[in-house]
Write a protein that holds these residues in place. Structure first.
Motif, mmCIF file in Angstrom:
data_model
loop_
_atom_site.group_PDB
_atom_site.id
_atom_site.type_symbol
_atom_site.label_atom_id
_atom_site.label_comp_id
_atom_site.label_asym_id
_atom_site.label_seq_id
_atom_site.Cartn_x
_atom_site.Cartn_y
_atom_site.Cartn_z
ATOM 1 N N LEU A 31 -9.324 9.615 4.532
ATOM 2 C CA LEU A 31 -8.361 8.584 4.190
ATOM 3 C C LEU A 31 -9.095 7.264 4.055
ATOM 4 O O LEU A 31 -9.620 6.743 5.039
ATOM 5 N N ASP A 32 -9.192 6.776 2.835
ATOM 6 C CA ASP A 32 -9.859 5.497 2.571
ATOM 7 C C ASP A 32 -11.288 5.500 3.126
ATOM 8 O O ASP A 32 -11.702 4.587 3.839
ATOM 9 N N VAL A 214 1.702 13.125 -8.763
ATOM 10 C CA VAL A 214 0.391 12.486 -8.630
ATOM 11 C C VAL A 214 0.557 11.012 -8.285
ATOM 12 O O VAL A 214 -0.147 10.468 -7.427
ATOM 13 N N ALA A 215 1.530 10.357 -8.945
ATOM 14 C CA ALA A 215 1.777 8.940 -8.667
ATOM 15 C C ALA A 215 2.302 8.742 -7.243
ATOM 16 O O ALA A 215 1.926 7.785 -6.563
ATOM 17 N N ARG A 221 -0.983 7.460 -0.298
ATOM 18 C CA ARG A 221 -2.342 7.330 0.229
ATOM 19 C C ARG A 221 -2.739 5.852 0.337
ATOM 20 O O ARG A 221 -3.391 5.447 1.302
ATOM 21 N N ARG A 222 -2.347 5.046 -0.641
ATOM 22 C CA ARG A 222 -2.630 3.602 -0.559
ATOM 23 C C ARG A 222 -1.938 2.994 0.653
ATOM 24 O O ARG A 222 -2.521 2.185 1.378
ATOM 25 N N GLN A 229 -5.696 -0.301 8.004
ATOM 26 C CA GLN A 229 -6.256 -1.654 8.046
ATOM 27 C C GLN A 229 -5.366 -2.596 8.849
ATOM 28 O O GLN A 229 -5.860 -3.464 9.584
ATOM 29 N N ASP A 230 -4.054 -2.432 8.744
ATOM 30 C CA ASP A 230 -3.130 -3.306 9.441
ATOM 31 C C ASP A 230 -3.186 -3.077 10.945
ATOM 32 O O ASP A 230 -3.039 -4.018 11.732
ATOM 33 N N ILE A 231 -3.405 -1.820 11.339
ATOM 34 C CA ILE A 231 -3.504 -1.509 12.767
ATOM 35 C C ILE A 231 -4.729 -2.180 13.367
ATOM 36 O O ILE A 231 -4.685 -2.714 14.470
ATOM 37 N N SER A 232 -5.843 -2.137 12.605
ATOM 38 C CA SER A 232 -7.099 -2.746 13.044
ATOM 39 C C SER A 232 -7.431 -2.272 14.450
ATOM 40 O O SER A 232 -7.541 -1.079 14.701
ATOM 41 N N GLN A 233 -7.587 -3.193 15.388
ATOM 42 C CA GLN A 233 -7.950 -2.825 16.754
ATOM 43 C C GLN A 233 -6.748 -2.760 17.689
ATOM 44 O O GLN A 233 -6.904 -2.626 18.897
ATOM 45 N N SER A 234 -5.545 -2.847 17.146
ATOM 46 C CA SER A 234 -4.351 -2.847 17.979
ATOM 47 C C SER A 234 -4.059 -1.452 18.513
ATOM 48 O O SER A 234 -4.049 -0.481 17.760
ATOM 49 N N SER A 235 -3.834 -1.345 19.810
ATOM 50 C CA SER A 235 -3.519 -0.054 20.403
ATOM 51 C C SER A 235 -2.104 -0.005 20.959
ATOM 52 O O SER A 235 -1.681 1.018 21.489
#
Length: 263
Positions: A31-32, A214-215, A221-222, A229-235
């Motif tokens: 994923l990414d 497909v779209a 997936r995006r 990325q939004d989660i980053s280091q947040s737990s």
């Protein structure tokens, strides 16, 4: 057609991992440009527990979920933490005397703990709601995710129980229950009401919620990558407190914090 299977197979093209019950599909993928583990609970007509043959989360599924997530935590203990994506279409936990006697509460609690331990260990945990997310099944499979994403489709529902059961418990007809749900957000089944509680991070409109195009896949997936990325280091799950109908929750926490600091 099972939505969880359709979306899982489309999102993760690897081979299912061995060592899990037939009602649980676990696939390692990407994923990414990051490792990811995709997990779904599926119907199994041959399940030795009859109450868990239609996609319910029962004993085998609860312990299997705990194993799938715990193994990922252990494997990544000293390296990059893979994303964990729960693909969710679960109608209920498995109701039955055998399930109760053999400790379904422990099996589902083990799954919850594993998901919680994953996010506390630094794994981005995402719940993708593609169908029903009902009752204890959702609590065990996906609710501990830092970000919940749902397909904006009438077949996607979130609630503690089905409408017929909720009507019986509250001594109402289904019609009366639906009228009440229009006024009380936690009683509603629609995604807008659920989002107003601060629990849903994003809704996605797709062409086909049953069999993704497909779209559709590209869009989901995006969104999954953006969630990582939004989660980053947040737990933690503090982002859920920003919901429109969480004012009382925020106020209670503020008062508790003030009392604690003043003690």
């Amino acid at each position: 057609m099972n939505r969880a299977l359709n979306w899982l197979s489309a999102l993760a093209d690897g081979e299912p991992l061995a060592g899990f019950p037939a009602s649980l599909r676990v696939i390692d993928g990407e994923l990414d440009n990051r490792m990811a583990r995709f997990i779904a609970v599926l119907p199994d007509a041959q399940n030795p527990f009859p109450r868990a043959r239609n996609g319910e989360v029962g004993l085998l599924e609860g312990w299997g979920l705990a194993k799938a997530v715990s193994e990922a935590i252990e494997a990544d203990r000293n390296g990059e933490k893979r994303a964990i994506v729960a693909v969710i279409d679960v109608p209920s936990q498995a109701y039955g005397r055998r399930e109760e006697a053999l400790g379904i509460h422990q099996a589902l609690a083990a799954a919850v703990e594993a998901y919680a331990q994953a996010r506390l260990a630094g794994h981005p945990v995402i719940g993708l709601l593609v169908g029903k997310a009902m009752s204890g099944a959702f609590l065990a499979h996906g609710y501990q995710a830092q970000r919940l994403i749902a397909l904006d489709d009438s077949g996607v529902m979130v609630h503690a129980m089905g409408k017929a059961a909720a009507a019986r418990i509250t001594l109402r007809s289904v019609e009366e229950l639906e009228a009440l749900a229009a006024q009380v957000a936690p009683m509603a089944y629609d995604l807008d009401s659920y989002a107003s509680l601060g629990l849903l991070w994003r809704k996605l409109s797709v062409d086909n919620a049953q069999a993704p195009s497909v779209a559709d896949l590209a869009q989901v997936r995006r969104c999954l990558a953006e969630a990582v990325q939004d989660i980053s280091q947040s737990s933690d799950l503090r982002s859920r407190l920003a919901g429109e109908h969480r004012r009382a929750s925020r106020e209670v926490r503020e008062r508790l914090r003030a009392q604690w600091q003043g003690a």
